[in-house]
Scaffold this active site. Structure first.
Site, PDB file in Angstrom:
ATOM      1  N   ASN A 206      43.912  -8.862  33.284  1.00 17.82           N
ATOM      2  CA  ASN A 206      44.230  -7.699  32.448  1.00 17.82           C
ATOM      3  C   ASN A 206      43.696  -6.439  33.110  1.00 17.82           C
ATOM      4  O   ASN A 206      43.133  -6.501  34.206  1.00 17.82           O
ATOM      5  CB  ASN A 206      43.655  -7.889  31.041  1.00 17.82           C
ATOM      6  CG  ASN A 206      42.157  -8.079  31.085  1.00 17.82           C
ATOM      7  OD1 ASN A 206      41.420  -7.199  31.514  1.00 17.82           O
ATOM      8  ND2 ASN A 206      41.697  -9.256  30.669  1.00 17.82           N
ATOM      9  N   LYS A 285      50.843 -22.975  46.898  1.00 17.56           N
ATOM     10  CA  LYS A 285      51.608 -21.811  46.454  1.00 17.56           C
ATOM     11  C   LYS A 285      52.956 -22.270  45.855  1.00 17.56           C
ATOM     12  O   LYS A 285      53.675 -23.052  46.498  1.00 17.56           O
ATOM     13  CB  LYS A 285      51.852 -20.887  47.654  1.00 17.56           C
ATOM     14  CG  LYS A 285      52.573 -19.629  47.289  1.00 17.56           C
ATOM     15  CD  LYS A 285      52.770 -18.743  48.508  1.00 17.56           C
ATOM     16  CE  LYS A 285      53.700 -17.599  48.153  1.00 17.56           C
ATOM     17  NZ  LYS A 285      54.146 -16.852  49.310  1.00 17.56           N
ATOM     18  N   PHE A 321      33.498  -5.739  21.142  1.00 22.59           N
ATOM     19  CA  PHE A 321      34.436  -4.631  21.280  1.00 22.59           C
ATOM     20  C   PHE A 321      35.782  -5.142  20.770  1.00 22.59           C
ATOM     21  O   PHE A 321      36.076  -6.337  20.897  1.00 22.59           O
ATOM     22  CB  PHE A 321      34.579  -4.212  22.744  1.00 22.59           C
ATOM     23  CG  PHE A 321      33.583  -3.164  23.179  1.00 22.59           C
ATOM     24  CD1 PHE A 321      32.242  -3.476  23.310  1.00 22.59           C
ATOM     25  CD2 PHE A 321      34.004  -1.864  23.463  1.00 22.59           C
ATOM     26  CE1 PHE A 321      31.322  -2.504  23.713  1.00 22.59           C
ATOM     27  CE2 PHE A 321      33.097  -0.889  23.873  1.00 22.59           C
ATOM     28  CZ  PHE A 321      31.751  -1.205  23.998  1.00 22.59           C
ATOM     29  N   LYS A 339      33.927 -13.284  13.708  1.00 25.90           N
ATOM     30  CA  LYS A 339      33.017 -13.659  14.808  1.00 25.90           C
ATOM     31  C   LYS A 339      31.547 -13.453  14.431  1.00 25.90           C
ATOM     32  O   LYS A 339      30.673 -13.512  15.284  1.00 25.90           O
ATOM     33  CB  LYS A 339      33.393 -12.881  16.074  1.00 25.90           C
ATOM     34  CG  LYS A 339      34.850 -13.134  16.515  1.00 25.90           C
ATOM     35  CD  LYS A 339      35.181 -12.587  17.898  1.00 25.90           C
ATOM     36  CE  LYS A 339      36.683 -12.661  18.159  1.00 25.90           C
ATOM     37  NZ  LYS A 339      37.052 -12.620  19.566  1.00 25.90           N
TER      38      LYS A 339
HETATM   39  O1  PMT Z   1      36.643  -2.241  31.530  1.00 25.82           O
HETATM   40  P1  PMT Z   1      37.250  -0.893  31.179  1.00 25.82           P
HETATM   41  O2  PMT Z   1      38.433  -0.561  32.059  1.00 25.82           O
HETATM   42  O3  PMT Z   1      36.210   0.197  31.143  1.00 25.82           O
HETATM   43  O4  PMT Z   1      37.866  -1.008  29.719  1.00 25.82           O
HETATM   44  C1  PMT Z   1      37.038  -1.141  28.598  1.00 25.82           C
HETATM   45  C2  PMT Z   1      37.582  -2.148  27.577  1.00 25.82           C
HETATM   46  C3  PMT Z   1      38.897  -1.622  27.009  1.00 25.82           C
HETATM   47  C4  PMT Z   1      37.812  -3.509  28.255  1.00 25.82           C
HETATM   48  C5  PMT Z   1      36.500  -2.287  26.464  1.00 25.82           C
HETATM   49  O5  PMT Z   1      36.258  -1.049  25.885  1.00 25.82           O
HETATM   50  C6  PMT Z   1      36.928  -3.291  25.414  1.00 25.82           C
HETATM   51  O6  PMT Z   1      37.628  -2.982  24.446  1.00 25.82           O
HETATM   52  N1  PMT Z   1      36.510  -4.573  25.574  1.00 25.82           N
HETATM   53  C7  PMT Z   1      36.970  -5.710  24.748  1.00 25.82           C
HETATM   54  C8  PMT Z   1      38.316  -6.191  25.236  1.00 25.82           C
HETATM   55  C9  PMT Z   1      38.849  -7.351  24.453  1.00 25.82           C
HETATM   56  O7  PMT Z   1      39.022  -8.396  25.015  1.00 25.82           O
HETATM   57  O8  PMT Z   1      38.992  -7.136  23.176  1.00 25.82           O
HETATM   58  P2  PMT Z   1      39.557  -8.255  22.101  1.00 25.82           P
HETATM   59  O9  PMT Z   1      39.839  -7.453  20.902  1.00 25.82           O
HETATM   60  O10 PMT Z   1      40.651  -9.059  22.706  1.00 25.82           O
HETATM   61  O11 PMT Z   1      38.307  -9.209  21.864  1.00 25.82           O
HETATM   62  C10 PMT Z   1      37.336  -8.965  20.858  1.00 25.82           C
HETATM   63  C11 PMT Z   1      35.963  -9.370  21.353  1.00 25.82           C
HETATM   64  O12 PMT Z   1      35.934 -10.798  21.606  1.00 25.82           O
HETATM   65  C12 PMT Z   1      35.539  -8.712  22.659  1.00 25.82           C
HETATM   66  O13 PMT Z   1      34.171  -8.360  22.534  1.00 25.82           O
HETATM   67  C13 PMT Z   1      35.730  -9.797  23.703  1.00 25.82           C
HETATM   68  O14 PMT Z   1      34.776  -9.694  24.764  1.00 25.82           O
HETATM   69  C14 PMT Z   1      35.500 -11.071  22.905  1.00 25.82           C
HETATM   70  N2  PMT Z   1      36.262 -12.224  23.393  1.00 25.82           N
HETATM   71  C15 PMT Z   1      37.637 -12.236  23.333  1.00 25.82           C
HETATM   72  C16 PMT Z   1      38.331 -13.349  23.738  1.00 25.82           C
HETATM   73  C17 PMT Z   1      37.625 -14.463  24.234  1.00 25.82           C
HETATM   74  N3  PMT Z   1      38.263 -15.543  24.652  1.00 25.82           N
HETATM   75  N4  PMT Z   1      36.287 -14.439  24.305  1.00 25.82           N
HETATM   76  C18 PMT Z   1      35.593 -13.337  23.874  1.00 25.82           C
HETATM   77  O15 PMT Z   1      34.351 -13.321  23.930  1.00 25.82           O
END
Ligand code: PMT
Length: 405
Positions: A206, A285, A321, A339
């Protein structure tokens, strides 16, 4: 907030040209910057350059008619930090032996401000026992010394002696200028994307650059916390002072987070973890033969959800986040609950000035009790400090301790 003051002392080495960028960065960081140069430094770069960049008079003459008689005393006592960059062997020797024979060396002797010395010279000069002994003396007196970089030097030699990059000196200055309000905390931070291989040459990933998570890690180190940074692949340099754990896939990130979680009283998950990965990774590949191809994906473990489920055994403040393109608040609130988080930082990643890759972010904080706080558009460094302020407040309110979680 009162702006802090920094004196940049420039001595006569070829790396004096890098001090121009350092002064620019310090000014950009809203510091009040004054520059003092030795006579030899003015042979490398003119005082006018630094006058233009700092917006202040540059002093290189002890008997300068423009200032006040006591400037050599005042400068080091009114400022918060003196940075000597580049610091020559000669100037380091003077500092170690209390010699004050020009404006800058006298200013340093009279200073009450913290001092950061950034040596820069030929590798043989740097390794000379007398220079090393002088640096040891400075360190023993509480003066911070930034190790020079390794590599090709202006004289053609290879070895230690390069002035660290201005951004690195700036970061060290920030560390010395920051209040250590997170001292005693151990913080686990995740950052960056994960990559999920399809075959040996292709993967799913991503747009996360790691900027947000790395800004959090740098700010936490600056403020005195111990920091473990679990990071997916990014183009960023690991911040100085963190325990750095590189991960590629979500599975690797999961393992590293759980191996390092013990003893952490704060966990902040800024990483963008792939929710799915290919069911199988081809050993070779995949060839361009079929007209169309389907990729079967399976769910990755949700690291944050698992941290939340097992929080009772490892009490901590848990911050996630939420990266959303629609219904920001409602979706973030759902994640906060599902969570078991104490706080979630919601960002709208469809904006061009927030979320992935940008240097700025626009966030909302959502708390367990339903409170929502909106922050204005800020740099990611500023957002990081704000997140840490809110986490510190939660800790002071008893969250993250066995009874509060
Ligand atoms: O890295 P940058 O370019 O500076 O961008 C910053 C950012 C946009 C990545 C950051 O600000 C951000 O939003 N991070 C969380 C991205 C994300 O995966 O969000 P989500 O809404 O899909 O997940 C929610 C939370 O669960 C997040 O804290 C994530 O780390 C966590 N998660 C999600 C999926 C997973 N399988 N395991 C997790 O721990």
């Amino acid at each position: 907030m009162k702006r802090k003051g920094v004196v940049v002392g420039i001595t006569g080495g070829i790396a004096a040209y890098k001090a121009a960028e350092l002064v620019r960065l310090l000014v950009k960081d809203r510091l009040i910057v004054r520059v003092a140069m030795t006579r030899s430094a003015t042979r490398f770069v003119t005082p006018l350059t630094f006058e233009a960049l700092s917006g202040n008079r540059v002093v290189y003459d002890m008997f300068d008619q423009d200032g006040t008689v006591m400037d050599h005393i005042r400068w080091g006592q009114e400022s918060d930090l003196i940075i000597i960059a580049p610091a020559t062997a000669d100037f380091i020797g003077k500092m170690a032996h209390g010699i004050g024979d020009d404006f800058l060396s006298t200013c340093v002797i009279a200073a009450t401000a913290r001092i950061l010395v950034c040596p820069s010279m030929n590798d043989r000069m740097f390794m000379n026992p007398a220079v090393q002994e002088n640096l040891r003396v400075l360190r023993s007196r509480g003066i911070a010394v930034l190790e020079p970089g390794q590599g090709g030097l202006a004289c053609g030699a290879e070895g230690p002696g390069r002035l660290p990059e201005p951004a690195e000196i700036l970061e060290q200055a920030r560390v010395l200028l920051s209040e250590k309000d997170l001292f005693g905390h151990k913080i686990l931070i995740s950052a960056g994307p994960t990559v999920e291989p399809i075959d040996p040459v292709r993967y799913i990933t991503n747009r996360s650059s790691g900027k947000m998570g790395y800004a959090l890690a740098r700010a936490a180190v600056r403020r005195g916390a111990k920091v473990v940074l679990v990071s997916g692949p990014t183009g960023l340099k690991a911040p100085t002072g963190v325990v750095f754990c590189p991960a590629k896939t979500a599975d690797e990130m999961y393992r590293l987070v759980f191996e390092n979680r013990e003893g952490c009283d704060i966990v902040i998950k800024a990483a963008a973890v792939s929710d799915y990965r290919p069911l199988e990774c081809a050993g070779r590949k995949v060839k361009k033969e079929a007209e169309s191809l389907s990729l079967e994906l399976i769910r990755n473990p949700d690291i944050l959800a698992r941290l939340g489920e097992t929080k009772a055994a490892f009490p901590c403040i848990l911050v996630g986040f939420a990266a959303e393109t629609e219904d920001l608040l409602a979706n973030a609130q759902k994640k906060l609950k599902a969570k078991h988080l104490d706080m979630i930082v919601a960002n709208d990643v469809s904006r061009t000035d927030a979320g992935f890759e940008t240097d700025t972010n626009l966030v909302k904080f959502i708390y367990r009790d339903g409170r929502v706080e909106e922050a204005p558009l800020m740099t990611k460094d500023e957002v990081a400090d704000l997140v840490l302020n809110r986490v510190r407040d939660l800790s002071e309110a008893g969250f993250g301790h066995a009874k509060g979680t």
